[in-house]
Design a protein around this motif. Structure first.
Motif, PDB file in Angstrom:
ATOM      1  N   CYS A  16      43.519  45.149  48.818  1.00 22.73           N
ATOM      2  CA  CYS A  16      44.335  44.412  47.483  1.00 22.73           C
ATOM      3  C   CYS A  16      45.571  44.062  47.704  1.00 22.73           C
ATOM      4  O   CYS A  16      46.066  44.028  49.198  1.00 22.73           O
ATOM      5  N   CYS A 103      54.213  48.351  48.900  1.00 18.61           N
ATOM      6  CA  CYS A 103      53.897  48.066  47.879  1.00 18.61           C
ATOM      7  C   CYS A 103      54.759  48.086  46.205  1.00 18.61           C
ATOM      8  O   CYS A 103      55.018  48.978  46.077  1.00 18.61           O
ATOM      9  N   THR A 175      49.462  55.673  42.622  1.00 22.40           N
ATOM     10  CA  THR A 175      48.419  55.004  41.956  1.00 22.40           C
ATOM     11  C   THR A 175      47.097  54.626  42.193  1.00 22.40           C
ATOM     12  O   THR A 175      46.913  53.890  41.305  1.00 22.40           O
ATOM     13  N   CYS A 203      47.104  52.186  39.572  1.00 22.38           N
ATOM     14  CA  CYS A 203      47.450  50.369  39.384  1.00 22.38           C
ATOM     15  C   CYS A 203      46.014  50.873  39.249  1.00 22.38           C
ATOM     16  O   CYS A 203      45.234  50.780  39.739  1.00 22.38           O
TER      17      CYS A 203
END
Ligand code: SF4
Length: 290
Positions: A16, A103, A175, A203
């Protein structure tokens, strides 16, 4: 002539954006400090090949419970899950140079948790108690309550409703939690706090990989999911393929490729969010040669 076996990759698989950024950050530090001390705060990602490659290239891993007294001259890269402000302060006090590869989506969640705590909200955190992201997030929301599942959410909700019936409450999530789990946890809290504010912190990366494996299952006879055994999102992809009625295996390395695969004509390949492209390509090649 039709090949004996073909493999089909899931439309979305592998790194990711957050993991890619963290891996690139370590690469950049290794290039900038070829002879310097480069550390990661905890394991950079949940993939054994990447971790052993980093170790071979001289990257050392720090543990929160055993920080060296002095980190002068050392570069410490923060992984995608982030760290708590308290741990950051401890690294700074030891004179480490910090490269923050948290992130951006995790960072946004941390800022939200901090802001809501300052505004007086009582925060419920939906996620795994010992997951790095939750551990870090807790540091931004002192007094928050971690609720890993609906049963514990019910217990925690009942307790808080008794102690502080008028508390302004909010639910934040890890997330990577699934929308269904998040919904179930929210549902368990609502009887105690009907006005609880649910912040959307999920996410889409995890969801996208899951949807891609689900779609793949409709077109293949068997599925392999490439990724680390320590990676929760990789395990979830295997479960998802099983639930779709397909034989499915978790493959961490070439040695794990099951011989039974040779009996299938169309093999689907999925991969967790911490699986590097090179590993996917290597395993794909071996499968095609079965
Ligand atoms: S899964 Fe999403 S939030 Fe987590 S590191 Fe990857 S991009 Fe960031």
């Amino acid at each position: 002539m039709q090949p004996l076996m073909c493999s089909i990759r899931a439309a979305v698989c592998g790194y990711c954006s957050g993991v890619k950024q963290a891996v690139n950050a370590v690469d950049a530090q290794l290039r900038a400090h070829p002879r310097g001390a480069v550390y990661t705060m905890g394991p950079l990602i949940h993939n054994p090949q990447v971790l052993s490659d980093l170790a071979e290239r001289g990257v050392q891993m720090l543990s929160e419970s055993a920080l060296p007294k002095d980190l002068s001259g050392a570069v410490v890269v923060i992984r995608a899950h982030g760290i708590s402000p308290q741990l950051k302060a401890a690294l700074e006090a030891r004179h480490a140079e910090i490269v923050d590869a948290t992130c951006p989506k995790v960072r946004a969640n941390q800022k939200k948790a901090q802001q809501l705590t300052q505004e007086g909200y009582k925060i419920f955190l939906a996620g795994e108690q010992n997951h790095g992201e939750i551990k870090a997030l807790k540091g931004y929301a002192p007094g928050c309550i971690v609720v890993p599942d609906p049963k514990q959410a019910r217990k925690a909700g009942a307790r808080l409703a008794q102690e502080e019936p008028d508390a302004a409450t909010v639910l934040l999530g890890q997330t990577t939690i699934s929308p269904a789990e998040y919904q179930d946890i929210a549902g368990a809290l609502i009887p105690y706090f009907p006005d609880i504010w649910r912040v959307d912190t999920i996410c889409p990366a995890t969801q996208q990989r899951q949807e891609a494996v689900r779609a793949l299952c409709a077109t293949v006879d068997a599925v392999i999911v490439i990724g680390g055994r320590e990676s929760a999102n990789t395990h979830r992809l295997v479960v998802l393929a099983h639930d779709a009625g397909k034989p499915a295996w978790l493959v961490e390395s070439v040695a794990d490729i099951p011989s039974a695969l040779a009996g299938y004509t169309r093999v689907g390949i999925g991969a967790g969010a911490s699986t590097p492209d090179e590993l996917i390509a290597t395993i794909e090649k071996h499968i095609q040669a079965l």
